[in-house]
Structures are given as C-alpha cells and as structure tokens.
Scaffold this motif. Structure first.
Motif, short mmCIF file in Angstrom:
data_model
loop_
_atom_site.label_atom_id
_atom_site.label_comp_id
_atom_site.label_asym_id
_atom_site.label_seq_id
_atom_site.Cartn_x
_atom_site.Cartn_y
_atom_site.Cartn_z
N GLY A 183 -10.38 33.43 16.52
CA GLY A 183 -9.68 33.96 17.68
C GLY A 183 -10.44 33.92 18.99
N THR A 184 -11.58 33.21 19.05
CA THR A 184 -12.36 33.07 20.28
C THR A 184 -13.07 34.36 20.68
N SER A 288 -8.25 38.72 4.15
CA SER A 288 -7.71 37.51 4.80
C SER A 288 -6.85 37.91 5.99
N ILE A 289 -7.16 37.35 7.17
CA ILE A 289 -6.48 37.73 8.41
C ILE A 289 -5.76 36.51 8.98
N VAL A 290 -4.44 36.61 9.11
CA VAL A 290 -3.63 35.56 9.72
C VAL A 290 -3.05 36.11 11.02
N GLY A 291 -3.18 35.33 12.09
CA GLY A 291 -2.64 35.74 13.39
C GLY A 291 -3.68 35.71 14.49
N SER A 333 0.70 37.24 18.93
CA SER A 333 1.00 36.60 17.65
C SER A 333 1.28 37.66 16.58
N LYS A 334 1.98 37.24 15.54
CA LYS A 334 2.28 38.12 14.41
C LYS A 334 1.12 38.07 13.42
N TRP A 335 0.59 39.26 13.07
CA TRP A 335 -0.59 39.32 12.20
C TRP A 335 -0.22 39.77 10.79
N LEU A 336 -0.86 39.15 9.82
CA LEU A 336 -0.80 39.58 8.43
C LEU A 336 -2.23 39.77 7.93
N ILE A 337 -2.51 40.91 7.35
CA ILE A 337 -3.84 41.19 6.80
C ILE A 337 -3.68 41.60 5.34
N GLU A 338 -4.38 40.90 4.46
CA GLU A 338 -4.30 41.21 3.04
C GLU A 338 -5.70 41.45 2.47
N PHE A 339 -5.84 42.56 1.76
CA PHE A 339 -7.08 42.89 1.08
C PHE A 339 -6.93 42.51 -0.39
N GLY A 340 -7.83 41.66 -0.86
CA GLY A 340 -7.75 41.18 -2.23
C GLY A 340 -8.38 42.11 -3.23
N GLU A 341 -8.29 41.73 -4.48
CA GLU A 341 -8.88 42.54 -5.55
C GLU A 341 -10.40 42.55 -5.43
N PRO A 342 -11.01 43.70 -5.67
CA PRO A 342 -12.47 43.81 -5.52
C PRO A 342 -13.21 42.93 -6.52
N ILE A 343 -14.32 42.39 -6.09
CA ILE A 343 -15.22 41.61 -6.94
C ILE A 343 -16.42 42.50 -7.27
N ARG A 344 -16.58 42.84 -8.53
CA ARG A 344 -17.64 43.76 -8.92
C ARG A 344 -19.01 43.08 -8.85
N THR A 345 -19.99 43.88 -8.49
CA THR A 345 -21.37 43.38 -8.43
C THR A 345 -22.34 44.24 -9.22
N ASP A 346 -21.83 45.28 -9.88
CA ASP A 346 -22.71 46.19 -10.60
C ASP A 346 -22.99 45.75 -12.04
N ASP A 347 -22.38 44.64 -12.45
CA ASP A 347 -22.61 44.19 -13.82
C ASP A 347 -23.50 42.95 -13.89
N PHE A 348 -24.14 42.61 -12.76
CA PHE A 348 -25.07 41.48 -12.77
C PHE A 348 -26.42 41.93 -13.33
N PRO A 349 -27.17 41.03 -13.92
CA PRO A 349 -28.48 41.41 -14.48
C PRO A 349 -29.49 41.74 -13.39
N THR A 376 -1.61 31.03 1.49
CA THR A 376 -0.42 31.73 1.00
C THR A 376 0.25 32.53 2.11
N LEU A 377 -0.54 33.25 2.91
CA LEU A 377 0.02 34.05 4.00
C LEU A 377 0.67 33.17 5.07
N LEU A 378 0.08 32.02 5.33
CA LEU A 378 0.66 31.11 6.34
C LEU A 378 2.03 30.61 5.90
#
Length: 386
Positions: A183-184, A288-291, A333-349, A376-378
C-alpha cells in the motif's frame, strides 16, 4: 437570627472549596447574619470594665449598634465583597437541554453520555499526570481514548473492512500475528491494530522499522501507540509478557513494490520472527490483507530524491505528487482481512530456534499460507471498491 452560625457566602467560605484565599466571612455575610451576640457581649464587657476597651485603643464599629436591616443595607451598599460574578440574574430557561442531549447521542451514539464522561475523565488524567507508560513507551490511555477512535472511521466507513477468522486469535496469552505488507504507506498496520483491538478487546503491539522511530513526531507517537523496534530481543520480551504482537516481514520491499506486482509476496526476511516465536513457544497466526494494494497505486519512484533524503523510495501514484496534498488521500478500496489457523511452535525440539533450515521451512510455510489465502480472498471480492 443572632444565635445562628454565620455561613460564609462565596467560594472562600467552606474549607476544601473554592480558592481558599479567605477563611473568614465577608462583610456582606456578617451583615446579613446580624450582629454577633458574642462580639456584642464582649464589647459591652470591655466598655464596662473600667474603660479597658478605651485603654486598649479599641474602637467600637458604629454599625454594631444599628439594627440588622440597616447594617445589612449599609454593608451591601458599601462593600460588595463577592468572589465570583453574580449569576442570580442569569436566565437559563431558554436552554434546550433535551436538544443538547439528542445532539450528543447523534454525534456519539446511544452511549454518548458515557463517552463524553470518559473523554472528560481522560482530560483530567492528562492534566494531572495520572497515566502510565510501560517500558517500551506504550501509552494505553492515549491509544484507547484518542489514537484508535481517530482511526476507527477510516476502518469502518472508508475502507469498510470485513474481518474473518478472528476466533483464531487467542483470547488470552501471547501470539505472533504475521501479515503481508503493501500500500505504499503502512496504513495496513494501523488498520490491523484497530481490527484486533475491536474484535478481541486486546491491544496489538507492533514491530516497526528503524525509519519509523527516526522520523520526528511519528516515532514518538508510534511508541505511545504500541509500536517498538523490530528486533528479536524486543519481540521476545513482548511475547513473554503475554502480548499479541504484530509483524510485517516484507518490510519496505512489500510497501514499495510496483502496482503491477500487487498481491505477490516479497521475501520474508531471514525468519527472525519465527525464531522469536519458537523461543517463547507462542503460536503464529497468519494474517492476509486484501485492499491495501489499491489505496496508493505505486506507478513510479523518484529514486534520486529518495537517496538524498535517506528514505527507501519517494512514491509516484496517479494522484501524487500531481494533486499535491490531495494525492495523499487514500482511495476507498474494499478491504478483506482473514486470520488463519495458528501454527504451533511449542512442540519443536530444543535448539530449533538456532536451526536455520527449520526456521526457513516454518517461515516458508507461513508465507505460503498467506499467499494462498490472498488468492482466495481476491476471487471472493466482487470489486476493488465495493
């Protein structure tokens, strides 16, 4: 009347009120209350005690012998001892308080009275210094009462932001929200802050580039609004304190990419945000931010001037610098914001944060998740502006 206590008139009469400059009743108050019985008895005693009053050189006020009405009239006529303006003749019957209440509700909604009361309380706290900054300079009072309300109309009315997947942000505990940058101008970061705050009730602490804090006024305001320098040490400290932290790994490469490359993610740095999440064991939430790409369509860059000023780029858009300051108004512009499923980091060695290949793989996983969600949002967005 003579036995009644004398109640001072004006702001200086009662302790704890008014200016406190006068602790004795005014002449008008003494006159209205009538001659004081104790004072008269004392005067009579002094006069009858072998002329002791005259011997002490004390003169008797001729008004003390006069009646209450005469003394009051004389006192009021000669000594108008009043602290403030006389409002007894002020006519307030013409004020329409019902209309004023309706105006407040129209401006601020049904909870207008509460919001006005909160604003007045905020002003009192600022004037008295009754507010706190945390170790990073974050001013939660200023952010909640001033900064976010200023941005909210832009988010709700101008960009008409539609939010999805907000349930993927934890209601308590830490999380690292990773989003695409475009978005500059970094307006997408401000919009994300408002969205997270309004939908979760939790502040989003953002990681920003050095240039933000080197810019006069902007740097100080950013710190008060919850931003801090984008480095691993500060990120880990915020995450260990239980905060929601937002990061835009593309940086200026994402902000300043040409409009022809819109929604094509740039490199996500060296994966420092992933190692910070691994060390603290917090989940990574892709965002993910569209707009944002369409608010300032970047068609050129004044590179020579940018180098002279020490900034990454000087943008050229269809409206800036052609229209001057008007070109700085973002397109709606029309904005769409989607929060995805969390990616866990506490199970790494153990030692995972120091494994460059593992960090790279997780970074690439986050980037690819955001990229696919953008596509997908686009396809779901009906129009750029509607």
């Amino acid at each position: 009347m003579a036995d009644a206590d004398v109640i001072p008139i004006g702001s200086g009469g009662r302790p704890g009120r008014g200016s406190g400059r006068r602790t004795t009743p005014s002449a008008a108050a003494r006159a209205l209350a009538g001659p004081n019985k104790k004072k008269n008895n004392r005067a009579g005693t002094d006069q009858s005690a072998d002329g002791k009053a005259a011997g002490r050189g004390r003169a008797v006020d001729p008004r003390s012998a006069a009646g209450p009405d005469e003394a009051g009239a004389e006192a009021l006529g000669i000594v108008p001892d009043v602290d403030g303006p006389d409002l007894s003749g002020l006519d307030l019957s013409g004020l329409d308080f019902g209309r004023l209440e309706r105006m407040v509700r129209e401006l601020f909604g049904e909870d207008g009275e509460r919001r006005v009361a909160e604003w007045l309380a905020f002003l009192r706290r600022r004037l008295s210094g009754d507010y706190e900054l945390d170790e990073f300079g974050y001013d939660s009072d200023l952010t909640d009462q001033v900064l976010l309300p200023m941005l909210r109309p832009m988010v709700e009315k101008w960009f008409r932001v539609e939010v999805r997947g907000i349930e993927n942000i934890p209601t308590d505990g830490s999380a690292l929200i990773v989003a695409n940058h475009s978005g500059t101008m970094p307006i997408d970061g401000l919009v994300t802050q408002v969205v997270v705050n309004d939908h979760t009730g939790r502040p989003l602490r953002t990681l920003a580039a050095d240039l933000v804090f080197q810019t006069p006024f902007v740097g100080e305001l950013s710190r008060k609004g919850g931003a801090t320098l984008a480095n691993n040490d500060d990120a880990e400290r915020l995450l260990r304190q239980g905060n929601l932290v937002g990061v835009w790994p593309e940086g200026f490469k994402g902000l300043g990419k040409p409009f022809s490359e819109r929604y094509k993610l740039q490199r996500f740095g060296r994966g420092g945000f992933v190692s910070a999440a691994m060390r603290t064991g917090v989940p990574i939430v892709p965002c993910s931010i569209v707009g944002a790409e369409e608010i300032y369509p970047l068609v050129g860059n004044i590179a020579s001037l940018a180098r002279l000023l020490g900034v990454p780029y000087i943008p050229i858009t269809p409206f800036f610098p052609l229209l001057g300051p008007l070109g700085l108004i973002p397109l709606p512009s029309k904005w769409l914001i989607e929060f995805g499923e969390p990616i866990r980091t506490d199970d790494f060695p153990d030692g995972a944060p120091d494994d460059p290949m593992l960090v790279f793989n997780v970074t690439d996983q986050v980037r690819e998740t955001i990229q696919q969600t953008l596509y997908t949002l686009l396809m779901q967005r009906r129009s750029v502006f509607f």
